[in-house]
Design an enzyme around this catalytic site. Structure first.
Site, short mmCIF file in Angstrom:
data_model
loop_
_atom_site.label_atom_id
_atom_site.label_comp_id
_atom_site.label_asym_id
_atom_site.label_seq_id
_atom_site.Cartn_x
_atom_site.Cartn_y
_atom_site.Cartn_z
N SER A 217 -17.29 -26.20 -33.26
CA SER A 217 -18.61 -25.90 -32.70
C SER A 217 -18.57 -25.57 -31.21
CB SER A 217 -19.54 -27.09 -33.00
OG SER A 217 -20.86 -26.79 -32.68
N ASP B 66 -19.96 -21.88 -33.05
CA ASP B 66 -20.00 -21.57 -34.50
C ASP B 66 -21.38 -21.10 -34.94
OD1 ASP B 66 -21.24 -24.06 -34.26
OD2 ASP B 66 -20.43 -24.84 -36.14
N GLU C 152 -33.03 -30.62 -32.68
CA GLU C 152 -32.55 -31.46 -31.60
C GLU C 152 -32.80 -30.70 -30.30
OE1 GLU C 152 -29.01 -34.25 -32.88
OE2 GLU C 152 -28.45 -32.18 -33.23
N ALA C 153 -32.88 -31.43 -29.19
CA ALA C 153 -33.12 -30.78 -27.90
C ALA C 153 -32.02 -29.76 -27.59
CB ALA C 153 -33.20 -31.83 -26.80
N ARG D 117 -27.36 -44.92 -25.66
CA ARG D 117 -26.79 -44.97 -27.01
C ARG D 117 -25.29 -44.72 -26.93
NH1 ARG D 117 -25.78 -39.68 -28.86
NH2 ARG D 117 -25.28 -40.49 -30.91
N GLY E 264 -20.75 -41.38 -30.84
CA GLY E 264 -20.22 -41.60 -32.19
C GLY E 264 -18.72 -41.41 -32.27
N THR E 265 -18.11 -40.82 -31.23
CA THR E 265 -16.70 -40.45 -31.33
C THR E 265 -15.80 -40.96 -30.21
OG1 THR E 265 -17.28 -38.37 -30.23
CG2 THR E 265 -17.16 -38.33 -32.63
N ARG F 260 -24.09 -42.87 -23.61
CA ARG F 260 -24.93 -41.82 -23.04
C ARG F 260 -26.25 -42.43 -22.55
NH1 ARG F 260 -21.76 -37.72 -24.50
NH2 ARG F 260 -20.80 -37.77 -26.57
#
Length: 542
Positions: A64, A278, A370-371, A497, A500-501, A506
């Site tokens: 992406s 992508d 999403e923003a 938050r 995730g990786t 953030r």
């Protein structure tokens, strides 16, 4: 399962020692040289998933908006949706299994998921333009082949095109033809029908500058150009012929840095947009007469689409339920405008397209973005049937025409996933039909100034959240600190938050002025750094 063939094929795609990866929001993603074994194994997993569902599964090789040296893989479920969460665990197990455990892991997955290995399997494969993608897609093919699966390698595709093709295949053509030509024809036909009714004549053509992030979007838009009506004049920039993928360009760069991409010169008031690598994200922007840059992100895209759909539903006289789904990152001004001015219900979910998509399915018409510009619109089966029926049978001319516009908009939007090409055409059609300039669109509401920061921590799981990630429940005292800091500023909001990786937290903050948003973001970042085990240098504004 041929154990010997599996062992031999797997040995050609060895797992690097000590490497552990997690199937994240958008699959696996890391440095390309670490992914050969993962791609092979996702080929295996796609076959197992296909066998259990008796459907075609998609495998997309892409990272992406990541830098060119990265790569990744996303699995696509039968209706073009992302891989079901229950199988994300299997994906992680398979990717991390040591060589000698591979066959046992496959057997365990087959038992847990009731996979019949004697069934047929079909897998569609696509890839982006990264130098590593061709070799890695061959690794996927090796995985599919060793378990006896059939595959169709489409080669270079945008991610949304693969989602579309998988959906078409599994709906026996009800959603569209499972070919690239079918994709181009369906979208361009709907777009052409829409702009026929536009007050903008052929004399005043629609000009749009598109930054393609030096990615696959440039290639596919060039292929699609002959399908566009003559009123649509697009100029492609960062088309991949000179520079590196996503380098100083693309939707993510423009959104994060709030500035135009390299290689695109803008005149005041010119409408411009950027895809990501992508082509599943899009943001718009322009400069005003003073040279000031204005970003139009996913929140404003969702708002424009919602305004348009609400007006059409009123004309049609239907009480179909329209709702918008956002994440905590959505600007507070957009939420207020949708709820208070438009009177459209807004629902907040956890970050990640899969969460937005799932929630949007609960409504007759669910708009989600999403923003960052990743999003689409979903129409329920009942809503689709009703709209098509009205477009054909409604006796009142005004209502029937409005229903036809709704029908064409439904066909123009790629409902399987966020699609930069489809979203761009939908936006262009709406602007043309409403006779809106980019400045008028931007003026629907004014964004609250905001700031996004990253805090490096020793362990991201030290931070846990609830309420769609809007409140922190650990470490102790963090949410109290955030509440106290927010209370110091006007029109303020902040949340944190964990990534995730990676071991990063953030921090998002907004307030009445940019100075206050920056100050709040920095103070909340320091609270995270002190209470959640900060690592490296303390946070600072770039």
């Amino acid at each position: 399962m041929d154990s010997e063939a599996l062992q031999k094929s797997s040995a050609s795609h060895p797992k690097p020692s000590g490497l552990t990866l997690q199937y994240g929001t958008a699959g696996f993603r890391t440095k390309a040289e670490q992914l050969d074994h993962v791609m092979f194994r996702m080929g295996l997993l796609a076959v197992l998933r296909s066998k259990v569902l008796a459907s075609t599964i998609g495998v997309m090789v892409t990272a992406s908006h990541n830098p060119e040296e990265d790569n990744g893989v996303k699995l696509v479920d039968p209706l073009g949706e992302m891989l079901h969460p229950s199988w994300e665990e299997y994906a992680t197990q398979l990717a991390n299994a040591e060589e000698q455990e591979l066959q046992t892991t496959i057997t365990e997955i087959c038992q847990k998921a009731a996979v019949n290995l004697h069934k047929d399997a079909s897998v569609f494969i696509g890839r982006d333009t990264r130098p590593s993608s061709k070799k890695l897609s061959q690794s996927v093919i090796d995985g599919v082949s060793v378990l006896g699966g059939q595959y169709h390698d489409y080669g270079l595709l945008t991610t949304p095109q693969l989602h579309y093709l998988v959906c078409c295949q599994n709906t026996q053509g009800q959603y569209g033809k499972a070919t690239l030509e079918g994709y181009y024809e369906k979208l361009s036909k709907a777009f052409t029908e829409l702009i026929k009714q536009s007050p903008i004549s052929g004399e005043n053509q629609r000009h749009l500058k598109i930054d393609c992030a030096n990615g696959i979007g440039a290639l596919k838009l060039s292929e699609m150009k002959p399908y566009f009506p003559k009123e649509m004049l697009i100029r492609l920039y960062n088309d991949g012929t000179k520079e590196k993928l996503n380098h100083l360009c693309g939707a993510d760069f423009v959104k994060v840095h709030q500035q135009p991409p390299r290689g695109l010169v803008m005149e005041p008031g010119e409408r411009c947009c950027s895809f990501d690598g992508d082509a599943d994200r899009i943001v718009y922007y322009y400069t005003d007469t003073t040279g000031r840059f204005h970003l139009i992100d996913g929140d404003k895209i969702a708002t424009l689409i919602s305004v348009f759909l609400k007006e059409l539903l009123a004309k049609v006289g239907q009480s179909l339920e329209l709702a918008v789904v956002q994440t905590a990152y959505a600007n507070g001004s957009s939420t207020r405008y949708l709820e208070e001015t438009l009177k459209v219900p807004v629902h907040c979910v956890k970050t990640g397209v899969k969460h937005l998509h799932h929630k949007a399915q609960e409504f007759d018409i669910g708009v989600y973005f999403e923003a960052n510009g990743h999003g689409t619109v979903l129409f329920s089966k009942a809503a689709e049937t009703k709209i098509r029926q009205l477009a054909k049978e409604e006796k009142d001319d005004g209502k029937r025409e409005a229903a036809k516009v709704l029908e064409n908009m439904m066909d123009l939007i790629n409902q399987t996933v966020g699609d930069a090409i489809s979203d761009m055409l939908a936006i262009e059609a709406i602007l043309a039909l409403k006779g809106l300039t980019v400045q008028q669109w931007d003026g629907l509401y004014t964004d609250l100034p905001n700031r996004l920061l990253r805090v490096q921590v020793a362990e991201r799981r030290a931070v846990a959240t609830v309420d769609a990630e809007r409140r922190a429940v650990s470490p102790p005292g963090l949410q109290d600190s955030i509440d106290a800091l927010v209370g110091k500023y006007r029109a303020a909001r902040a949340f944190v938050r964990p990534s995730g990786t990676e071991d990063v937290v953030r921090v998002y903050a907004e307030a009445d002025t940019q100075e206050n948003a920056d100050a709040l973001a920095l103070e909340v970042s320091m609270a995270v750094y002190q209470l959640a085990g900060g690592k490296g240098a303390p946070p600072q504004l770039l």
